[in-house]
Write a protein that holds these residues in place. Structure first.
Motif, PDB file in Angstrom:
ATOM      1  N   LEU A  23       0.816  -1.215   0.000  1.00 37.87           N
ATOM      2  CA  LEU A  23       0.000   0.000   0.000  1.00 37.87           C
ATOM      3  C   LEU A  23       0.850   1.266   0.000  1.00 37.87           C
ATOM      4  N   ALA A  24       2.131   1.152   0.296  1.00 40.71           N
ATOM      5  CA  ALA A  24       3.017   2.312   0.167  1.00 40.71           C
ATOM      6  C   ALA A  24       3.138   2.755  -1.282  1.00 40.71           C
ATOM      7  N   ASP A 225       3.730   8.053  12.797  1.00 40.44           N
ATOM      8  CA  ASP A 225       3.302   8.906  11.677  1.00 40.44           C
ATOM      9  C   ASP A 225       3.124   8.131  10.377  1.00 40.44           C
ATOM     10  N   ARG A 226       3.221   6.795  10.434  1.00 37.85           N
ATOM     11  CA  ARG A 226       3.115   5.914   9.262  1.00 37.85           C
ATOM     12  C   ARG A 226       4.318   6.011   8.345  1.00 37.85           C
ATOM     13  N   THR A 258       1.823   6.414   1.892  1.00 40.62           N
ATOM     14  CA  THR A 258       2.311   7.559   1.133  1.00 40.62           C
ATOM     15  C   THR A 258       1.149   8.080   0.294  1.00 40.62           C
ATOM     16  N   ARG A 259       1.426   9.053  -0.573  1.00 41.85           N
ATOM     17  CA  ARG A 259       0.405   9.534  -1.504  1.00 41.85           C
ATOM     18  C   ARG A 259       0.642   9.013  -2.923  1.00 41.85           C
ATOM     19  N   ASN A 260       1.384   7.922  -3.045  1.00 44.67           N
ATOM     20  CA  ASN A 260       1.615   7.355  -4.375  1.00 44.67           C
ATOM     21  C   ASN A 260       0.326   6.937  -5.054  1.00 44.67           C
ATOM     22  N   ASP A 261      -0.592   6.320  -4.297  1.00 39.59           N
ATOM     23  CA  ASP A 261      -1.908   5.960  -4.810  1.00 39.59           C
ATOM     24  C   ASP A 261      -2.880   6.989  -4.238  1.00 39.59           C
ATOM     25  N   ILE A 268      -8.031   7.288   3.259  1.00 39.06           N
ATOM     26  CA  ILE A 268      -7.596   7.080   4.646  1.00 39.06           C
ATOM     27  C   ILE A 268      -6.974   8.353   5.240  1.00 39.06           C
ATOM     28  N   ASN A 269      -7.216   9.499   4.582  1.00 37.72           N
ATOM     29  CA  ASN A 269      -6.782  10.793   5.113  1.00 37.72           C
ATOM     30  C   ASN A 269      -5.270  10.926   5.247  1.00 37.72           C
ATOM     31  N   VAL A 270      -4.555  10.463   4.243  1.00 38.52           N
ATOM     32  CA  VAL A 270      -3.105  10.669   4.157  1.00 38.52           C
ATOM     33  C   VAL A 270      -2.873  11.873   3.250  1.00 38.52           C
ATOM     34  N   TRP A 271      -2.461  12.988   3.826  1.00 40.65           N
ATOM     35  CA  TRP A 271      -2.399  14.242   3.073  1.00 40.65           C
ATOM     36  C   TRP A 271      -0.984  14.732   2.818  1.00 40.65           C
ATOM     37  N   ARG A 272       0.010  13.995   3.269  1.00 42.34           N
ATOM     38  CA  ARG A 272       1.401  14.414   3.053  1.00 42.34           C
ATOM     39  C   ARG A 272       2.286  13.181   2.999  1.00 42.34           C
TER      40      ARG A 272
END
Length: 299
Positions: A23-24, A225-226, A258-261, A268-272
């Motif tokens: 998922l990264a 922070d993932r 990450t924001r790769n996908d 999932i609210n990953v904004w950076r």
């Protein structure tokens, strides 16, 4: 009903195998993931974890064949939505939940995976605006027991996951998850521990791990922070020391985002960006190997 054949069981390179969640890079799997799997194998990973969605079963079989050629094992992760919520009051929705879980088992089996983890006990980011009810645990347990019966035929372990309060209300802690697993009462339905969620919900990691240890089947190594494991403030010494004390021998799989996908990141609210995925993969692997050696978790 699908007819299952036993999955191959390659020899693991360590007593506690190390995996990496794709998922990264991407939620959907495809041939684009082949070079990534190959590089992860070169780094030293024992297995790859993939997200299970509604892609054709053939896509999982094809990717699984590639992993087998590389000598990599596989695990999977999934979520359920409100239309297939195991804790729902609606019998029709719960029937859909059983069917959805069976579909995930079919896809995981086609890939050769041995574990499906994730918050399959209830719908992701769906809230009742009240504390968890006894009947919700009972309904979820009934669905998971039925799915466990199906998973047993495929030699797959279902490992429900407790999430933080902003993503789930039914199971936030290992105590709640252990209660649910006891209600399920099926050998193929066990539990997972995720360090990221525990960082928000547990008082002490050691106590949480000991609580879930009797049914613990999968662990996500995930920084607060993932990002790259070891770069943040997760109590890693407590984590690895207690896992060693309870005799844990299952997967330690890095789950980082990450924001790769973009579509998945938004969901999932990953904004950076937290770290580059290859920094996570390379330095995260070194960190886990170091901690395993420190606490005697390697063969």
């Amino acid at each position: 009903m699908s007819t299952f054949s036993p999955p191959d069981s390659p020899i693991r390179s360590s007593a506690v195998p190390i995996g990496f969640n794709l998922l990264a890079w991407s939620a959907p799997i495809s041939e684009k993931m082949h070079p990534i799997a190959e590089r992860l194998k070169t780094i030293g990973y024992d297995g790859i974890e993939c997200f299970i969605d509604n892609q054709n079963v053939a896509a999982y079989r094809q990717f699984g064949d590639h992993l087998q050629q590389l000598g990599l094992q596989s695990t999977t992760v999934m979520v359920v939505g409100p239309d297939e919520n195991p804790a729902s009051e609606s019998a029709n929705v719960r029937e859909q939940a059983v069917a959805y879980l069976k579909g995930a088992i079919d896809r995981a089996h086609a890939m050769g995976a041995t574990v499906i983890c994730g918050p399959m006990h209830s719908a992701f980011a769906t809230f009742s605006r009240r504390e968890p009810q006894a009947e919700e645990y009972a309904r979820s347990a009934e669905v998971l027991h039925a799915a466990g019966e199906y998973a047993q035929q495929a030699n797959i372990i279902l490992a429900p996951e407790a999430l933080n309060r902003f993503e789930c209300y039914l199971c936030n802690t290992m105590s709640q998850l252990a209660h649910l697993i006891r209600l399920v009462d099926h050998p193929n339905v066990r539990a997972m521990f995720d360090t990221h969620h525990a960082n928000m919900e547990e008082k002490r990691f050691a106590d949480a791990i000991r609580t879930i240890a009797p049914v613990l089947a999968h662990v996500h190594i995930s920084e607060n922070d993932r990002g790259t494991p070891g770069d943040g403030h997760i109590p890693w010494d407590d984590t690895f020391q207690t896992l060693a004390e309870v005799g844990y021998t299952g997967w330690m799989t890095i789950e980082a985002f990450t924001r790769n996908d973009v579509d998945f990141a938004n969901s999932i609210n990953v904004w950076r960006e937290y770290n580059d995925p290859w920094d996570i993969a390379e330095n995260g692997y070194k960190f886990i190997k170091m901690m395993q050696a420190k606490y005697g978790l390697t063969s």
